[in-house]
Design an enzyme around this catalytic site. Structure first.
Site, PDB file in Angstrom:
ATOM      1  CE  LYS A 278     -10.813 122.796   3.066  1.00 20.19           C
ATOM      2  NZ  LYS A 278     -11.062 121.704   4.042  1.00 20.19           N
ATOM      3  NE  ARG A 352     -19.119 122.575  11.192  1.00 20.22           N
ATOM      4  CZ  ARG A 352     -18.591 121.492  11.740  1.00 20.22           C
ATOM      5  NH1 ARG A 352     -18.733 121.264  13.045  1.00 20.22           N
ATOM      6  NH2 ARG A 352     -17.903 120.649  11.003  1.00 20.22           N
TER       7      ARG A 352
HETATM    8  N1  BES Z   1     -15.629 121.585   2.674  1.00 17.20           N
HETATM    9  C1  BES Z   1     -15.008 120.968   3.789  1.00 17.20           C
HETATM   10  C2  BES Z   1     -15.357 119.482   3.912  1.00 17.20           C
HETATM   11  C3  BES Z   1     -14.696 118.558   2.927  1.00 17.20           C
HETATM   12  C4  BES Z   1     -13.390 118.162   3.099  1.00 17.20           C
HETATM   13  C5  BES Z   1     -15.421 118.029   1.901  1.00 17.20           C
HETATM   14  C6  BES Z   1     -12.809 117.278   2.210  1.00 17.20           C
HETATM   15  C7  BES Z   1     -14.844 117.124   1.016  1.00 17.20           C
HETATM   16  C8  BES Z   1     -13.543 116.756   1.172  1.00 17.20           C
HETATM   17  C9  BES Z   1     -15.453 121.647   5.070  1.00 17.20           C
HETATM   18  O1  BES Z   1     -15.661 123.006   4.969  1.00 17.20           O
HETATM   19  C10 BES Z   1     -14.365 121.437   6.049  1.00 17.20           C
HETATM   20  O2  BES Z   1     -13.296 121.928   5.831  1.00 17.20           O
HETATM   21  N2  BES Z   1     -14.655 120.701   7.124  1.00 17.20           N
HETATM   22  C11 BES Z   1     -13.690 120.408   8.096  1.00 17.20           C
HETATM   23  C12 BES Z   1     -14.369 120.491   9.443  1.00 17.20           C
HETATM   24  C13 BES Z   1     -13.428 120.353  10.600  1.00 17.20           C
HETATM   25  C14 BES Z   1     -12.528 121.560  10.683  1.00 17.20           C
HETATM   26  C15 BES Z   1     -14.240 120.196  11.851  1.00 17.20           C
HETATM   27  C16 BES Z   1     -13.156 118.996   7.842  1.00 17.20           C
HETATM   28  O3  BES Z   1     -13.935 118.118   7.473  1.00 17.20           O
HETATM   29  O4  BES Z   1     -11.951 118.804   7.988  1.00 17.20           O
HETATM   30 MN    MN Z   2     -13.893 124.101   5.242  1.00 16.33          MN
END
Ligand code: BES
Ligand code: MN
Ligand code: ZN
Length: 494
Positions: A278, A352
């Site tokens: 990230k 997931r």
């Molecule tokens: N924990 C995150 C989702 C998230 C992001 C929650 C920002 C709250 C604030 C999750 O694990 C994630 O990183 N999801 C990705 C999925 C994507 C790669 C398909 C996302 O939402 O960017």
């Molecule tokens: Mn994630």
């Protein structure tokens, strides 16, 4: 805080009282009585324009000649049109003013304030929840604790004697939910160097001290490997902290054979994204990626407090997602516990993967229904913002029960669709599924991904990515959706 319910006339009260005035200077019944007892002190406030009855107004009076210590006069807006959010804010402002004095006990006459479409139960229940909220602070890691301690020990809700029982139920349920919310906030706010998967499991184990109906067990990576939970393990393999799956069984149904309600919480104690790292901005907030597990833990606390006659199993899926020489990679193909295979296209779509194996694992409990709670997608925040959790379920009946619990508890949720047409986006050239479905409908494709692993029972998914914590100056866990889920459980008893 102690809460009591009494049917006392204002004229018999000595001490501190809270009374309301409504818009256009209309006095509540309590304010009228007080006005008589004090030779018109309240109507004088209105005449002089010190209070108009508008929401957010607040005047403190000292009336020694009326045998009272203090009177907190609160503007309550138009009688009957106050919504829940405004009412909660009004209670918070009031409690702030009370806390600023050295009042130890206060008689609350705002019980006659009518929230739109709600009865006395909700007036008291939301008051108790709001008081709990305004007393919450998280200063475990401050060397100087905030000197916010107040003298206030007790709030007395003044009601008609015919409403005593209803009011006491509201106090009890409000307190249990307040406790659950606090427990959820405490673990969620805890920093990720302390709150790791083992810490989550420790909190789960400590629950057995709170009720004889609990049984807690924890699976480590060895046990997960034996079960073939390879998707879950892949996420964890870049971390030095071992993944831990905590299973909290609460069995108190009059029929011990009754199928349990299962609550599954995503417990990523930190989500750096893994190799699909990230960006640095706000990455600290990914300590809240265990908000689902925190809320399930909070609900189990509330449940023990309420002693509901149900069988409920809370599952905390503790794990950490980090980049490392041993981390899983984009391109890896994982064989899940169900036997289905998943091609990892983005290691940041880890929730997931942890959940699909956990959702397969819980089949062994022969659930009545399963609800998973997860900070699953940024896309859900884009779709719904910070006020509604995303609800997905193939079952209209279950979705409607959850929406009704959400509405009643004012812990709002909004339903998003699921449908096989979205499966197209999850197609992989090399495995049964890809773990990401592209930008479009990202919250839905995540839900649809999970739906492939929940075929054996009735299931709903709550995406709390937007609702589990607040950003900015008020950064902190919200304890959502503890009230929604506890309300759902309370409704199951009726
Ligand atoms: N924990 C995150 C989702 C998230 C992001 C929650 C920002 C709250 C604030 C999750 O694990 C994630 O990183 N999801 C990705 C999925 C994507 C790669 C398909 C996302 O939402 O960017
Ligand atoms: Mn994630
Ligand atoms: Zn995550």
């Amino acid at each position: 805080m102690k809460y009591t319910v009494k049917s006392t006339a204002l004229s018999a009260v000595t001490g501190n009282v809270i009374v309301g005035v409504f818009e256009e200077g209309k006095l509540s019944l309590a304010a009228q009585t007080l006005d008589q007892l004090s030779q018109g002190a309240i109507s004088q406030l209105i005449r002089t324009g010190d209070i108009k009855g508008k929401q957010g107004e607040m005047v403190t009076l000292r009336l020694p000649n009326a045998n009272l210590e203090r009177v907190f006069v609160v503007g309550c807006g138009k009688q009957g049109v106050l919504n829940v959010r405004q009412y909660k804010q009004l209670i918070k402002n009031t409690i702030q003013a009370v806390k600023a004095t050295n009042a130890e006990q206060v008689y609350n006459f705002l019980t006659e304030v009518q929230i739109s479409d709600r009865d006395l139960y909700w007036n008291i229940r939301f008051a108790v929840e709001s008081v709990a909220e305004s007393f919450y602070q998280f200063d475990h890691f401050k060397s100087k604790k905030s000197d916010q301690h107040s003298a206030l020990q007790e709030m007395v809700f003044v009601v008609d004697s015919a409403q005593q029982t209803e009011a006491e139920t509201a106090v009890q349920q409000g307190q249990a939910i307040g406790l659950g919310v606090r427990c959820a906030k405490d673990v969620a706010n805890c920093p990720p160097n302390v709150c790791n998967p083992a810490y989550l499991a420790e909190q789960a184990k400590k629950l057995i001290e709170k009720s004889p109906h609990f049984k807690v067990s924890v699976l480590g990576e060895k046990e997960m490997a034996e079960l073939g939970m390879n998707a879950y393990l892949a996420v964890s393999q870049g971390s030095q902290n071992e993944a831990q799956l905590s299973i909290i069984e609460y069995r108190n149904h009059p029929n011990p054979q009754a199928k349990p309600i299962v609550l599954v919480g995503k417990g990523l104690t930190f989500d750096a994204g893994g190799i699909s790292l990230k960006p640095a901005a706000s990455m600290d907030e990914m300590k809240y990626d265990m908000g689902g597990a925190a809320s399930v833990y909070g609900v189990m606390n509330a449940l023990a407090e309420l002693g509901l006659p149900l069988n409920v199993i809370g599952v905390l899926a503790g794990c950490e997602n980090l980049p490392d020489g041993n981390a899983y990679r984009p391109g890896d193909i994982l064989t899940t516990m169900s036997g289905l295979t998943v091609e990892v296209l983005n290691t940041d779509a880890e929730g997931r993967l942890v959940l699909c194996d956990t959702l397969t694992y819980v089949e062994r409990f022969d659930p009545e229904l399963v609800i998973d709670v997860a900070t699953l997608t940024g896309a859900c925040v884009v779709a719904l913002g910070q006020h509604n959790s995303g609800l997905m379920s193939p079952s209209d009946a279950l979705a409607n029960q959850l929406l009704s619990a959400a509405k009643h508890s004012a812990d709002n949720a909004w339903r998003l669709p699921l449908g096989e047409e979205y499966q197209e986006q999850l197609k992989s050239r090399f495995a049964d599924f890809a773990n990401v479905g592209g930008r479009d409908g990202g919250a839905i494709t995540a839900g649809v991904f999970l739906s492939n692993f929940t075929k054996k029972y009735e299931w709903a998914h709550l995406d709390i990515a937007g609702t589990a914590w607040l950003q900015g100056a008020n950064k902190g866990a919200t304890g959502r959706p503890v009230s929604l889920l506890t309300q759902f459980l309370i409704d199951q008893v009726k």
